[in-house]
Design a protein around this motif. Structure first.
Motif, PDB file in Angstrom:
ATOM      1  N   THR A 182       1.057  -1.205   0.048  1.00 27.02           N
ATOM      2  CA  THR A 182       0.077  -0.047   0.083  1.00 27.02           C
ATOM      3  C   THR A 182       0.915   1.056  -0.101  1.00 27.02           C
ATOM      4  N   ARG A 183       2.016   1.183   0.848  1.00 24.40           N
ATOM      5  CA  ARG A 183       2.895   2.392   0.557  1.00 24.40           C
ATOM      6  C   ARG A 183       3.457   2.500  -0.622  1.00 24.40           C
ATOM      7  N   ASN A 184       3.822   1.451  -1.390  1.00 26.28           N
ATOM      8  CA  ASN A 184       4.149   1.432  -2.574  1.00 26.28           C
ATOM      9  C   ASN A 184       3.035   2.149  -3.681  1.00 26.28           C
ATOM     10  N   GLN A 185       1.926   1.798  -3.435  1.00 27.61           N
ATOM     11  CA  GLN A 185       0.793   2.505  -4.292  1.00 27.61           C
ATOM     12  C   GLN A 185       0.521   3.969  -4.192  1.00 27.61           C
ATOM     13  N   ARG A 186       0.929   4.206  -2.987  1.00 29.09           N
ATOM     14  CA  ARG A 186       0.822   5.624  -2.518  1.00 29.09           C
ATOM     15  C   ARG A 186       2.005   6.590  -3.376  1.00 29.09           C
ATOM     16  N   VAL A 187       3.057   5.950  -3.443  1.00 31.95           N
ATOM     17  CA  VAL A 187       4.461   6.632  -3.923  1.00 31.95           C
ATOM     18  C   VAL A 187       3.933   6.489  -5.762  1.00 31.95           C
ATOM     19  N   ARG A 188       3.637   5.254  -6.102  1.00 28.56           N
ATOM     20  CA  ARG A 188       3.313   5.459  -7.515  1.00 28.56           C
ATOM     21  C   ARG A 188       2.181   6.377  -7.951  1.00 28.56           C
ATOM     22  N   MET A 189       1.064   6.631  -7.185  1.00 32.36           N
ATOM     23  CA  MET A 189       0.123   7.302  -7.326  1.00 32.36           C
ATOM     24  C   MET A 189       0.902   8.831  -7.398  1.00 32.36           C
ATOM     25  N   LYS A 190       1.507   9.155  -6.572  1.00 33.16           N
ATOM     26  CA  LYS A 190       2.275  10.520  -6.246  1.00 33.16           C
ATOM     27  C   LYS A 190       3.209  10.637  -7.577  1.00 33.16           C
ATOM     28  N   ARG A 191       3.650   9.623  -8.144  1.00 34.80           N
ATOM     29  CA  ARG A 191       4.492   9.843  -9.333  1.00 34.80           C
ATOM     30  C   ARG A 191       3.820   9.611 -10.567  1.00 34.80           C
ATOM     31  N   ASN A 192       2.432   9.570 -10.460  1.00 28.09           N
ATOM     32  CA  ASN A 192       1.714   9.520 -11.869  1.00 28.09           C
ATOM     33  C   ASN A 192       1.893   8.220 -12.482  1.00 28.09           C
ATOM     34  N   LYS A 193       2.309   7.151 -11.530  1.00 28.08           N
ATOM     35  CA  LYS A 193       2.612   5.711 -12.296  1.00 28.08           C
ATOM     36  C   LYS A 193       1.428   4.737 -11.880  1.00 28.08           C
ATOM     37  N   LEU A 194       0.442   5.090 -11.564  1.00 27.84           N
ATOM     38  CA  LEU A 194      -0.637   4.176 -11.217  1.00 27.84           C
ATOM     39  C   LEU A 194      -1.858   4.526 -11.902  1.00 27.84           C
ATOM     40  N   SER A 195      -2.636   3.625 -12.734  1.00 31.65           N
ATOM     41  CA  SER A 195      -3.475   3.915 -13.662  1.00 31.65           C
ATOM     42  C   SER A 195      -4.888   4.497 -12.751  1.00 31.65           C
ATOM     43  N   ASN A 196      -5.518   5.265 -13.677  1.00 33.20           N
ATOM     44  CA  ASN A 196      -6.789   5.627 -13.107  1.00 33.20           C
ATOM     45  C   ASN A 196      -7.752   4.629 -12.545  1.00 33.20           C
ATOM     46  N   GLU A 197      -7.593   3.509 -13.349  1.00 34.13           N
ATOM     47  CA  GLU A 197      -8.546   2.329 -13.101  1.00 34.13           C
ATOM     48  C   GLU A 197      -8.118   1.827 -11.691  1.00 34.13           C
ATOM     49  N   ARG A 198      -6.852   1.601 -11.277  1.00 30.82           N
ATOM     50  CA  ARG A 198      -6.327   1.202 -10.195  1.00 30.82           C
ATOM     51  C   ARG A 198      -6.515   2.340  -9.210  1.00 30.82           C
ATOM     52  N   VAL A 199      -6.415   3.241  -9.263  1.00 29.51           N
ATOM     53  CA  VAL A 199      -6.764   4.247  -8.370  1.00 29.51           C
ATOM     54  C   VAL A 199      -8.352   4.223  -7.999  1.00 29.51           C
ATOM     55  N   ARG A 200      -9.046   4.047  -8.854  1.00 30.91           N
ATOM     56  CA  ARG A 200     -10.611   4.051  -8.670  1.00 30.91           C
ATOM     57  C   ARG A 200     -10.811   2.965  -7.969  1.00 30.91           C
ATOM     58  N   ARG A 201     -10.433   1.673  -8.193  1.00 29.38           N
ATOM     59  CA  ARG A 201     -10.563   0.487  -7.755  1.00 29.38           C
ATOM     60  C   ARG A 201     -10.320   0.448  -6.094  1.00 29.38           C
ATOM     61  N   MET A 202      -9.094   0.983  -5.894  1.00 26.89           N
ATOM     62  CA  MET A 202      -8.667   1.276  -4.223  1.00 26.89           C
ATOM     63  C   MET A 202      -9.411   2.171  -3.732  1.00 26.89           C
ATOM     64  N   ARG A 203      -9.751   3.280  -4.254  1.00 27.10           N
ATOM     65  CA  ARG A 203     -10.596   4.292  -3.721  1.00 27.10           C
ATOM     66  C   ARG A 203     -12.185   3.800  -3.286  1.00 27.10           C
ATOM     67  N   GLU A 204     -12.685   2.804  -4.130  1.00 24.95           N
ATOM     68  CA  GLU A 204     -13.953   2.351  -3.895  1.00 24.95           C
ATOM     69  C   GLU A 204     -13.816   1.449  -2.667  1.00 24.95           C
ATOM     70  N   LEU A 205     -12.607   0.920  -2.434  1.00 29.89           N
ATOM     71  CA  LEU A 205     -12.458   0.196  -1.087  1.00 29.89           C
ATOM     72  C   LEU A 205     -12.357   1.272   0.203  1.00 29.89           C
ATOM     73  N   GLY A 206     -12.110   2.310  -0.047  1.00 32.94           N
ATOM     74  CA  GLY A 206     -11.988   3.276   0.788  1.00 32.94           C
ATOM     75  C   GLY A 206     -10.763   3.496   1.261  1.00 32.94           C
ATOM     76  N   PHE A 207      -9.682   3.134   0.209  1.00 27.18           N
ATOM     77  CA  PHE A 207      -8.223   3.419   0.366  1.00 27.18           C
ATOM     78  C   PHE A 207      -7.956   4.945   0.475  1.00 27.18           C
ATOM     79  N   ASP A 208      -7.191   5.391   1.348  1.00 24.46           N
ATOM     80  CA  ASP A 208      -6.990   6.953   1.005  1.00 24.46           C
ATOM     81  C   ASP A 208      -5.561   6.827   0.753  1.00 24.46           C
TER      82      ASP A 208
END
Length: 128
Positions: A85-111
């Motif tokens: 999950t820490r790595n996903q935050r880093v990838r998001m910050k670097r714009n290396k996480l797809s919008n689809e993956r961001v959406r799916r994680m947010r649907e779970l309530g991931f911040d």
């Protein structure tokens, strides 16, 4: 300096093997089978799909965590799931996480804000 940057990227992007307790929790909750959790670890490095299989396996563990705990606010020191999950935050910050993956994680309530997630986790624990 470029060597340091590349090494950091490799550490952030490297898939982490789910710890056995995460696998056990996923299996017991009916989330996914152990063979599905480890799918993506057996092939040659760089094989097409390895990253997707690894991401999906960890996402399923996160989903199982969310079902079991009522939230998706994983502690950074909570084993391999915390590292992932820490790595996903880093990838998001670097714009290396797809919008689809961001959406799916947010649907779970991931911040994606680690500080906000820690505050929500503390508030959730305090209300139990």
């Amino acid at each position: 300096r470029n060597v340091e940057v590349e090494q950091e990227r490799a550490e952030v992007d490297a898939p982490t093997r789910p710890r056995s307790s995460d696998v056990d929790a996923a299996r017991q909750s009916g989330g996914v089978a152990e063979s599905e959790i480890y799918q993506g670890y057996g092939g040659e490095a760089g094989e097409k799909g390895d990253g997707d299989d690894c991401w999906e396996a960890h996402f399923e563990i996160l989903r199982t965590f969310q079902i079991a705990h009522g939230h998706a606010h994983v502690r950074q020191d909570d084993g391999q799931l915390g590292v992932w999950t820490r790595n996903q935050r880093v990838r998001m910050k670097r714009n290396k996480l797809s919008n689809e993956r961001v959406r799916r994680m947010r649907e779970l309530g991931f911040d994606f804000d680690g500080v906000a997630a820690a505050q929500k986790r503390a508030a959730f624990s305090g209300s139990a």
